[in-house]
Design an enzyme around this catalytic site. Structure first.
Site, PDB file in Angstrom:
ATOM      1  CG  ASN A 175      33.251  18.014   0.899  1.00 46.16           C
ATOM      2  OD1 ASN A 175      33.284  17.315   1.921  1.00 46.16           O
ATOM      3  ND2 ASN A 175      33.668  19.271   0.878  1.00 46.16           N
ATOM      4  CD1 TRP A 176      28.854  12.793   1.006  1.00 49.43           C
ATOM      5  CD2 TRP A 176      28.759  11.293   2.672  1.00 49.43           C
ATOM      6  NE1 TRP A 176      28.316  11.629   0.506  1.00 49.43           N
ATOM      7  CE2 TRP A 176      28.244  10.692   1.503  1.00 49.43           C
ATOM      8  CE3 TRP A 176      28.800  10.540   3.845  1.00 49.43           C
ATOM      9  CZ2 TRP A 176      27.775   9.389   1.477  1.00 49.43           C
ATOM     10  CZ3 TRP A 176      28.342   9.231   3.821  1.00 49.43           C
ATOM     11  CH2 TRP A 176      27.830   8.672   2.646  1.00 49.43           C
ATOM     12  CE  LYS A 177      30.741  21.426   1.857  1.00 51.32           C
ATOM     13  NZ  LYS A 177      30.385  22.808   1.612  1.00 51.32           N
ATOM     14  CG  HIS A 180      36.308  22.965   1.450  1.00 47.81           C
ATOM     15  ND1 HIS A 180      35.515  23.914   2.059  1.00 47.81           N
ATOM     16  CD2 HIS A 180      35.545  22.386   0.504  1.00 47.81           C
ATOM     17  CE1 HIS A 180      34.322  23.895   1.492  1.00 47.81           C
ATOM     18  NE2 HIS A 180      34.306  22.978   0.541  1.00 47.81           N
ATOM     19  CD  GLU A 191      32.534  24.337   4.096  1.00 45.40           C
ATOM     20  OE1 GLU A 191      32.737  23.137   4.336  1.00 45.40           O
ATOM     21  OE2 GLU A 191      31.648  24.724   3.302  1.00 45.40           O
ATOM     22  CD  GLU A 197      34.493  23.587  -3.516  1.00 43.74           C
ATOM     23  OE1 GLU A 197      33.580  22.813  -3.777  1.00 43.74           O
ATOM     24  OE2 GLU A 197      34.916  23.759  -2.356  1.00 43.74           O
ATOM     25  N   GLY A 206      27.140  26.529  -0.812  1.00 37.63           N
ATOM     26  CA  GLY A 206      26.006  26.426   0.107  1.00 37.63           C
ATOM     27  C   GLY A 206      25.014  27.570   0.014  1.00 37.63           C
ATOM     28  CB  SER A 228      25.162  26.303  -5.414  1.00 38.98           C
ATOM     29  OG  SER A 228      25.240  26.898  -4.129  1.00 38.98           O
ATOM     30  N   GLY A 253      28.636  19.388  -2.725  1.00 36.84           N
ATOM     31  CA  GLY A 253      28.348  19.342  -1.298  1.00 36.84           C
ATOM     32  C   GLY A 253      26.967  18.770  -1.053  1.00 36.84           C
TER      33      GLY A 253
HETATM   34  P1  13P Z   1      27.542  22.909  -1.939  1.00 37.54           P
HETATM   35  O1  13P Z   1      27.454  22.007  -3.152  1.00 37.54           O
HETATM   36  O2  13P Z   1      26.678  22.482  -0.821  1.00 37.54           O
HETATM   37  O3  13P Z   1      27.406  24.349  -2.324  1.00 37.54           O
HETATM   38  O4  13P Z   1      29.058  22.745  -1.376  1.00 37.54           O
HETATM   39  C1  13P Z   1      30.101  22.882  -2.266  1.00 37.54           C
HETATM   40  C2  13P Z   1      31.363  22.476  -1.578  1.00 37.54           C
HETATM   41  O5  13P Z   1      31.823  23.150  -0.699  1.00 37.54           O
HETATM   42  C3  13P Z   1      31.983  21.212  -2.013  1.00 37.54           C
HETATM   43  O6  13P Z   1      33.259  21.073  -1.479  1.00 37.54           O
END
Ligand code: 13P
Length: 256
Positions: free
Chosen positions: A9-11, A95, A97, A167, A173, A212, A233
């Site tokens: 997931n590149w966000k 998600h 976010e 998650e 993060g 993470s 992420g």
């Molecule tokens: P990180 O791997 O950066 O913690 O992000 C996880 C995430 O939100 C994947 O959707």
């Protein structure tokens, strides 16, 4: 059939130049690796570019969101038909976010889930608790609530050929992943929860962990029997880390 599934997931990251180097490198290093599926979910604007680069490989395309509507006056949105048209297959919804920054609630997410199923796309339903909810011992209650909205509206069969990504918000993060034991406990809970309605669907459900994940903790996470994959992420943007995670996933063995 369950299978190891890794989604990057590149966000809100990436560029045309990054894709040219990263995806080309990933295609080269992924060549010959069997036993897992790998999905790249870039920002919408780069879906087609990524699709062009991965088209002759086993890499798959994903997206980070979808609208509840299929067409019409919905400025800024992207529909399930469009995602299908461009070749995306796995679509991340719910998600944390999007839940927190875009006020998406369980009802909206349930609509997104169904709109994807109706277009024969694979929803990747993200669920998970906040740090405060964890402290209050509410992890299972929160996860059950996030699943139940869909279960009650559409029954357990709708979870056939879908993905649930656990998650925990406190792990995203932060560099502080859940322990393998915590992950297994919640994944078992999720599978059992669906099994109460339909054991066959639960048995085949792909359950990912996200938060993470790195090349250093992936092996232990994959060793848990109810972990089918990871939603990655930041480590999905570092080629060597991502490919190491993929290699670890490809060695996962399922007990038959
Ligand atoms: P990180 O791997 O950066 O913690 O992000 C996880 C995430 O939100 C994947 O959707």
């Amino acid at each position: 059939m369950r299978y190891p599934l890794i989604i990057g997931n590149w966000k809100l990251n990436g560029s045309k130049k990054f894709i040219d180097t990263f995806i080309v490198g990933l295609c080269r290093k992924f060549h010959g690796i069997e036993g897992c599926k790998v999905v790249i979910a870039p920002p919408m604007v780069y879906l087609d570019q990524v699709k062009q680069v991965i088209c002759n490989t086993k890499l798959l395309l994903g997206a980070q969101n979808v609208d509840i509507n299929l067409s019409g006056a919905f400025t800024g949105e992207v529909s399930a038909s469009m995602l299908k048209d461009i070749g995306a297959r796995y679509i991340i919804i719910g998600h944390s976010e999007r839940r927190s920054l875009h006020s998406e609630d369980d009802q909206v997410i349930a609509k997104k889930f169904l709109v994807l199923k109706n277009k024969d796309l694979i929803p990747v339903l993200c669920i998970g608790e906040t740090a405060a909810e964890k402290m209050a011992g509410q992890t299972k209650t929160i996860c059950a609530r996030q699943i139940d909205v869909i279960l009650k509206l559409h029954g357990a069969e709708v979870f056939q050929n879908t993905v649930i990504a656990y998650e925990p918000i406190w792990a995203i993060g932060t560099g502080c992943a859940a322990t393998a034991e915590q992950i297994q406990t919640i994944h078992t809970f999720i599978r059992d929860h669906i099994a109460q309605k339909d054991p066959k669907v639960a048995d085949q459900l792909i359950i990912q962990y996200g938060g993470s994940v790195t090349k250093n903790n992936a092996a232990e996470i994959f060793s848990q029997p109810d972990v089918d994959g990871v939603l990655v992420g930041s480590a999905s943007l570092i080629l060597d880390s991502f490919i190491d995670i993929i290699k670890l996933a490809s060695t996962k063995k399922y007990k038959i």
